[in-house]
Design a protein around this motif. Structure first.
Motif, mmCIF file in Angstrom:
data_model
loop_
_atom_site.group_PDB
_atom_site.id
_atom_site.type_symbol
_atom_site.label_atom_id
_atom_site.label_comp_id
_atom_site.label_asym_id
_atom_site.label_seq_id
_atom_site.Cartn_x
_atom_site.Cartn_y
_atom_site.Cartn_z
ATOM 1 N N ASN A 48 0.866 -1.075 -0.413
ATOM 2 C CA ASN A 48 -0.173 0.208 -0.004
ATOM 3 C C ASN A 48 1.006 1.336 0.074
ATOM 4 N N TYR A 49 2.257 0.805 0.012
ATOM 5 C CA TYR A 49 2.826 2.129 0.242
ATOM 6 C C TYR A 49 3.357 2.373 -1.548
ATOM 7 N N ALA A 50 3.440 3.780 -1.305
ATOM 8 C CA ALA A 50 4.317 4.902 -3.078
ATOM 9 C C ALA A 50 5.610 4.474 -2.379
ATOM 10 N N LEU A 51 6.388 4.099 -3.224
ATOM 11 C CA LEU A 51 7.434 4.387 -3.503
ATOM 12 C C LEU A 51 8.584 5.809 -4.748
ATOM 13 N N ALA A 52 9.371 6.511 -4.360
ATOM 14 C CA ALA A 52 9.407 7.086 -4.790
ATOM 15 C C ALA A 52 10.627 8.163 -4.707
ATOM 16 N N TRP A 53 11.700 8.440 -5.877
ATOM 17 C CA TRP A 53 12.852 9.361 -5.600
ATOM 18 C C TRP A 53 12.652 10.976 -5.897
ATOM 19 N N PHE A 54 13.096 11.841 -5.166
ATOM 20 C CA PHE A 54 13.090 13.264 -5.198
ATOM 21 C C PHE A 54 14.461 13.606 -5.872
ATOM 22 N N GLU B 276 13.999 23.815 -4.371
ATOM 23 C CA GLU B 276 13.403 23.204 -4.242
ATOM 24 C C GLU B 276 13.786 21.423 -3.943
ATOM 25 N N ARG B 277 12.578 21.115 -2.770
ATOM 26 C CA ARG B 277 12.985 19.382 -3.600
ATOM 27 C C ARG B 277 11.723 19.169 -4.917
ATOM 28 N N GLU B 278 12.723 18.330 -5.642
ATOM 29 C CA GLU B 278 11.438 18.166 -7.072
ATOM 30 C C GLU B 278 11.146 16.471 -7.163
ATOM 31 N N PHE B 279 9.555 15.981 -7.593
ATOM 32 C CA PHE B 279 10.042 15.325 -8.248
ATOM 33 C C PHE B 279 10.541 14.557 -9.309
ATOM 34 N N VAL B 280 11.274 12.994 -9.291
ATOM 35 C CA VAL B 280 12.031 12.213 -10.279
ATOM 36 C C VAL B 280 10.715 11.351 -10.617
ATOM 37 N N SER B 281 10.454 10.424 -9.742
ATOM 38 C CA SER B 281 10.176 8.936 -9.872
ATOM 39 C C SER B 281 9.077 8.748 -9.527
ATOM 40 N N ALA B 282 8.373 8.052 -9.405
ATOM 41 C CA ALA B 282 7.147 7.088 -8.047
ATOM 42 C C ALA B 282 6.496 6.005 -8.707
ATOM 43 N N VAL B 283 6.460 4.694 -7.619
ATOM 44 C CA VAL B 283 5.859 3.694 -8.342
ATOM 45 C C VAL B 283 5.357 3.629 -7.637
ATOM 46 N N LYS B 284 3.013 2.865 -7.621
ATOM 47 C CA LYS B 284 2.749 2.936 -6.866
ATOM 48 C C LYS B 284 2.063 1.579 -7.304
ATOM 49 N N TRP B 285 2.182 0.594 -7.016
ATOM 50 C CA TRP B 285 1.146 -0.510 -7.057
ATOM 51 C C TRP B 285 2.340 -1.200 -8.171
ATOM 52 N N TYR C 246 16.538 12.045 -3.384
ATOM 53 C CA TYR C 246 16.227 11.362 -1.949
ATOM 54 C C TYR C 246 15.038 9.492 -2.351
ATOM 55 N N CYS C 247 15.812 9.071 -1.246
ATOM 56 C CA CYS C 247 13.942 7.951 -1.748
ATOM 57 C C CYS C 247 13.357 8.370 -0.470
ATOM 58 N N ALA C 248 11.550 8.056 -1.013
ATOM 59 C CA ALA C 248 10.747 8.934 -0.147
ATOM 60 C C ALA C 248 9.694 7.345 -0.486
ATOM 61 N N ALA C 249 8.978 7.004 1.015
ATOM 62 C CA ALA C 249 7.656 6.227 1.187
ATOM 63 C C ALA C 249 6.629 6.951 1.596
ATOM 64 N N GLY C 250 5.549 6.533 1.045
ATOM 65 C CA GLY C 250 4.642 7.174 2.140
ATOM 66 C C GLY C 250 3.443 6.016 1.734
ATOM 67 N N ALA C 251 2.340 6.218 2.955
ATOM 68 C CA ALA C 251 1.081 5.198 2.529
ATOM 69 C C ALA C 251 0.058 5.947 2.179
ATOM 70 N N ARG C 252 -0.683 5.176 1.420
ATOM 71 C CA ARG C 252 -1.908 6.038 0.744
ATOM 72 C C ARG C 252 -2.245 6.738 0.720
ATOM 73 N N ILE C 253 -1.727 7.192 -0.510
ATOM 74 C CA ILE C 253 -1.246 8.240 -1.292
ATOM 75 C C ILE C 253 -1.610 8.072 -2.745
ATOM 76 N N ILE C 254 -2.714 9.359 -3.060
ATOM 77 C CA ILE C 254 -3.637 8.815 -4.270
ATOM 78 C C ILE C 254 -2.559 9.561 -5.259
ATOM 79 N N PRO D 163 6.231 16.060 -2.381
ATOM 80 C CA PRO D 163 7.189 15.816 -2.054
ATOM 81 C C PRO D 163 6.947 15.717 -0.060
ATOM 82 N N THR D 164 5.516 16.488 -0.046
ATOM 83 C CA THR D 164 4.739 16.860 1.510
ATOM 84 C C THR D 164 4.309 15.515 1.678
ATOM 85 N N ALA D 165 3.732 14.788 0.365
ATOM 86 C CA ALA D 165 2.867 13.846 0.244
ATOM 87 C C ALA D 165 3.080 12.413 1.425
ATOM 88 N N TYR D 166 4.815 12.584 1.367
ATOM 89 C CA TYR D 166 5.375 11.306 1.699
ATOM 90 C C TYR D 166 5.676 11.408 3.133
#
Length: 123
Positions: free
Chosen positions: A30-36, A43-52, A92-100, A107-110
C-alpha cells in the motif's frame, strides 16, 4: 519505516548511474515509493514514483530514467541513463502510505525519506 539510499557519484554527461534504496520496516504494497532530488538553492522536486505496478516520471527524466522494485531485496532502484549536467542534485528516496495518484509528485505527501545520495554530472 527506514530508507537507506546509495549509488550516487560523479559521472560525465551522457553516462549512467543506478541508485538503490533499501526499504525496511512496515512498508507494504500500500506504500508508494519515489525518488526526489534537490539541487543547491532549489526546492525538492519529483523525479519518479511507483505505486503497485504503476510508474510515474517527471517530464525532465522520462525516457532516460527507470524506476523498479526488487521485492525479494526490499529495494527500489532508479536507473539513470543519458545523464545531463542539470541532473546534478542530492537524490532522496521516499515512502508513503495511502497516497492518492494525484499527489504522488508532491514531496509533502510522503511520510519517510532516506538520507540522500549525491549525484554530480560533469560536462
Amino acid at each position: 519505516v527506514h530508507l537507506q539510499a546509495s549509488g550516487g557519484g560523479l559521472v560525465q554527461a551522457g553516462g549512467s548511474l543506478r541508485l538503490s534504496c533499501v526499504v525496511s520496516g512496515r512498508a507494504n504494497n500500500n506504500y508508494a515509493l519515489a525518488w526526489f532530488r534537490q539541487a543547491p538553492g532549489k526546492e525538492r522536486e519529483f523525479v519518479s514514483a511507483v505505486k503497485w505496478s504503476n510508474t510515474y516520471y517527471a517530464d525532465s527524466v522520462r525516457g532516460r530514467f527507470t524506476i523498479s522494485i526488487d521485492n525479494a531485496k526490499n529495494t527500489v532502484y532508479l536507473q539513470m541513463n543519458g545523464l545531463k549536467t542539470e541532473d546534478t542534485a542530492v537524490y532522496y528516496c521516499a515512502a508513503g502510505a495511502r497516497i492518492i495518484t494525484g499527489r504522488l509528485r508532491e514531496p509533502t505527501a510522503y511520510d519517510y525519506y532516506g538520507q540522500g545520495t549525491q549525484v554530480t554530472v560533469s560536462s
